[in-house]
Design a protein around this motif. Structure first.
Motif, PDB file in Angstrom:
ATOM      1  N   ARG A  10       0.816  -1.221   0.000  1.00  0.00           N
ATOM      2  CA  ARG A  10       0.000   0.000   0.000  1.00  0.00           C
ATOM      3  C   ARG A  10       0.846   1.265   0.000  1.00  0.00           C
ATOM      4  N   PHE A  11       1.997   1.245   0.720  1.00  0.00           N
ATOM      5  CA  PHE A  11       2.820   2.436   0.881  1.00  0.00           C
ATOM      6  C   PHE A  11       4.235   2.181   0.366  1.00  0.00           C
ATOM      7  N   ARG A  12       4.730   3.119  -0.397  1.00  0.00           N
ATOM      8  CA  ARG A  12       6.110   3.055  -0.842  1.00  0.00           C
ATOM      9  C   ARG A  12       7.042   3.362   0.341  1.00  0.00           C
ATOM     10  N   ASP A  13       8.082   2.560   0.501  1.00  0.00           N
ATOM     11  CA  ASP A  13       9.064   2.778   1.571  1.00  0.00           C
ATOM     12  C   ASP A  13       8.345   3.056   2.895  1.00  0.00           C
ATOM     13  N   PRO A  14       7.553   2.100   3.382  1.00  0.00           N
ATOM     14  CA  PRO A  14       6.601   2.391   4.464  1.00  0.00           C
ATOM     15  C   PRO A  14       7.235   2.702   5.812  1.00  0.00           C
ATOM     16  N   ASP A  15       8.482   2.304   6.036  1.00  0.00           N
ATOM     17  CA  ASP A  15       9.103   2.579   7.329  1.00  0.00           C
ATOM     18  C   ASP A  15       9.622   4.007   7.432  1.00  0.00           C
ATOM     19  N   ARG A  16       9.683   4.710   6.321  1.00  0.00           N
ATOM     20  CA  ARG A  16      10.242   6.059   6.297  1.00  0.00           C
ATOM     21  C   ARG A  16       9.158   7.100   6.555  1.00  0.00           C
ATOM     22  N   PHE A  17       9.481   8.124   7.334  1.00  0.00           N
ATOM     23  CA  PHE A  17       8.595   9.268   7.532  1.00  0.00           C
ATOM     24  C   PHE A  17       8.770  10.189   6.325  1.00  0.00           C
ATOM     25  N   ASP A  18       7.745  10.285   5.511  1.00  0.00           N
ATOM     26  CA  ASP A  18       7.802  11.049   4.259  1.00  0.00           C
ATOM     27  C   ASP A  18       6.798  12.194   4.346  1.00  0.00           C
ATOM     28  N   LEU A  19       7.307  13.405   4.521  1.00  0.00           N
ATOM     29  CA  LEU A  19       6.439  14.557   4.747  1.00  0.00           C
ATOM     30  C   LEU A  19       5.506  14.827   3.565  1.00  0.00           C
ATOM     31  N   LEU A  20       5.975  14.582   2.337  1.00  0.00           N
ATOM     32  CA  LEU A  20       5.146  14.826   1.165  1.00  0.00           C
ATOM     33  C   LEU A  20       4.830  13.527   0.447  1.00  0.00           C
ATOM     34  N   ARG A  21       4.501  12.516   1.218  1.00  0.00           N
ATOM     35  CA  ARG A  21       4.134  11.221   0.640  1.00  0.00           C
ATOM     36  C   ARG A  21       2.977  11.400  -0.341  1.00  0.00           C
ATOM     37  N   ASP A  22       3.126  10.806  -1.550  1.00  0.00           N
ATOM     38  CA  ASP A  22       2.043  10.916  -2.519  1.00  0.00           C
ATOM     39  C   ASP A  22       1.112   9.709  -2.473  1.00  0.00           C
ATOM     40  N   ASP A  23       1.326   8.820  -1.477  1.00  0.00           N
ATOM     41  CA  ASP A  23       0.392   7.716  -1.250  1.00  0.00           C
ATOM     42  C   ASP A  23      -0.018   7.699   0.220  1.00  0.00           C
ATOM     43  N   PRO A  24      -0.564   8.841   0.722  1.00  0.00           N
ATOM     44  CA  PRO A  24      -0.845   8.955   2.154  1.00  0.00           C
ATOM     45  C   PRO A  24      -2.013   8.087   2.580  1.00  0.00           C
ATOM     46  N   GLY A  25      -2.150   7.944   3.877  1.00  0.00           N
ATOM     47  CA  GLY A  25      -3.276   7.207   4.435  1.00  0.00           C
ATOM     48  C   GLY A  25      -3.020   6.883   5.884  1.00  0.00           C
ATOM     49  N   GLN A  26      -4.037   7.011   6.713  1.00  0.00           N
ATOM     50  CA  GLN A  26      -3.939   6.644   8.122  1.00  0.00           C
ATOM     51  C   GLN A  26      -5.255   6.013   8.537  1.00  0.00           C
ATOM     52  N   LEU A  27      -5.214   5.143   9.531  1.00  0.00           N
ATOM     53  CA  LEU A  27      -6.387   4.373   9.932  1.00  0.00           C
ATOM     54  C   LEU A  27      -6.842   4.661  11.358  1.00  0.00           C
TER      55      LEU A  27
END
Length: 341
Positions: free
Chosen positions: A266-283
């Motif tokens: 679901r997330f690219r490089d999911p362990d990294r904190f990416d401030l401008l992630r273009d595949d955001p999402g939180q549950l």
């Protein structure tokens, strides 16, 4: 994490706009997992050491046991993003509520965001000024512990001197409703967010005078990468097909939000904190209108603004690194800072 900012037109830092290419559909983690010998028994988040670092356990569950029964949790376990996200909103899963979910949005139809913004701002600045002159402070005990309670107190007209007595537990729910009364989750989420920011000097610099939209992105990324609620419980109403098999009717199900938030499918490089992630999402929160969801975001925004304005040289204390602990919920217990730098 490297966050060296660059200057763009108008002086705005543009480093955050440079993003690597999306990962292929089959991630490197999945390929590596295929080369490892399979485990015979699924690990449990409740095993010793789980509170210190659950993410290794989550990885094994996602890759090798997408559906398993955990005798310690006494529930079936879902760990992949698609399954967890679906179960949170699927009407066939019952016995659960998340602020911002559709039933919540139907209840809260008169949310005055301007009023909530005003009380969050006022409370954050009052609390920040109270600790600005100290040589050391614990932001968990001295700030995060008070801000969510204070905003609820102000919103419902409770004097600040009475807010901790009246705006916790059952009294909070009675005063402000079920969602807004859930103060503990907002405390943990705020503590984790401030820990993420203050532990990275580049994030501090990027967010110090950032617009609300950029702060909101950082807030949502913190909730994705280290959610304050790691496990939510649901129960099936009928047989339900998920990754790895079929859940039986009437079964308790543990949804691993912490695992889903780092799913590489679901997330690219999911362990990294990416401030401008273009595949955001939180549950942690649903997408609907809800005072608790609105307040949580406003508290994060004004926490940063108030702390940086009252303490321009704010930084973590020498030798201190924030550590999250917990299995069901997860957050730093302390956040020791030097207000004066």
């Amino acid at each position: 994490m490297s966050h060296e900012p660059q200057r763009s037109e108008g002086g705005r830092r543009a480093r955050w706009g440079v993003l690597p290419a999306m990962a292929p559909a089959r991630s490197a983690a999945a390929v590596a997992a295929a080369d490892r010998p399979p485990r015979r028994v699924a690990p449990s988040p409740l095993e010793p050491g789980g509170a210190r670092d659950p993410y290794g356990t989550y990885r094994v569950l996602r890759e090798e046991f997408p559906l398993t029964h955990d005798p310690l949790l006494r529930a079936w376990v879902l760990s992949r993003y698609a399954d967890v996200a679906g179960a949170l909103t699927d009407a066939r899963f019952t016995h659960g509520h998340r602020p911002g979910d559709p039933p919540c949005a139907e209840t809260h139809t008169d949310v005055d965001e301007a009023e909530l913004r005003a009380v969050a701002e006022r409370t954050a600045f009052v609390l920040a000024r109270r600790i600005a002159d100290r040589s050391r402070a614990d932001l968990v005990a001295d700030f995060c512990h008070w801000l969510p309670a204070g905003t609820v107190a102000a919103a419902v007209g409770v004097p600040y001197r009475d807010m901790m007595r009246l705006v916790r537990g059952r009294a909070a729910s009675a005063l402000a409703g079920q969602c807004t009364g859930q103060i503990a989750v907002r405390e943990k989420a705020l503590a984790g967010f401030l820990a993420d920011v203050l532990a990275d000097p580049d994030l501090v610099e990027a967010l110090r005078d950032a617009p609300a939209g950029l702060v909101a992105r950082a807030w949502n990324e913190s909730l994705r990468r280290e959610p304050p609620v790691q496990i939510m419980m649901r129960r099936t109403r009928g047989e339900i097909t998920v990754s790895g098999g079929t859940l039986p009717d009437g079964a308790p199900v543990a949804l691993l939000l912490g695992a889903a938030g780092r799913d590489p499918e679901r997330f690219r490089d999911p362990d990294r904190f990416d401030l401008l992630r273009d595949d955001p999402g939180q549950l942690t929160y649903g997408p609907g209108a809800c005072p608790a969801v609105t307040l949580a975001g406003l508290e994060a925004e004004y926490a940063l603004r108030a702390l940086f304005e009252a303490m321009p040289k704010l930084r973590l204390a020498e030798g201190f690194r924030p550590e999250r602990t917990g299995v069901i919920t997860r957050a730093p217990r302390t956040l020791i800072v030097r207000p004066g730098g």
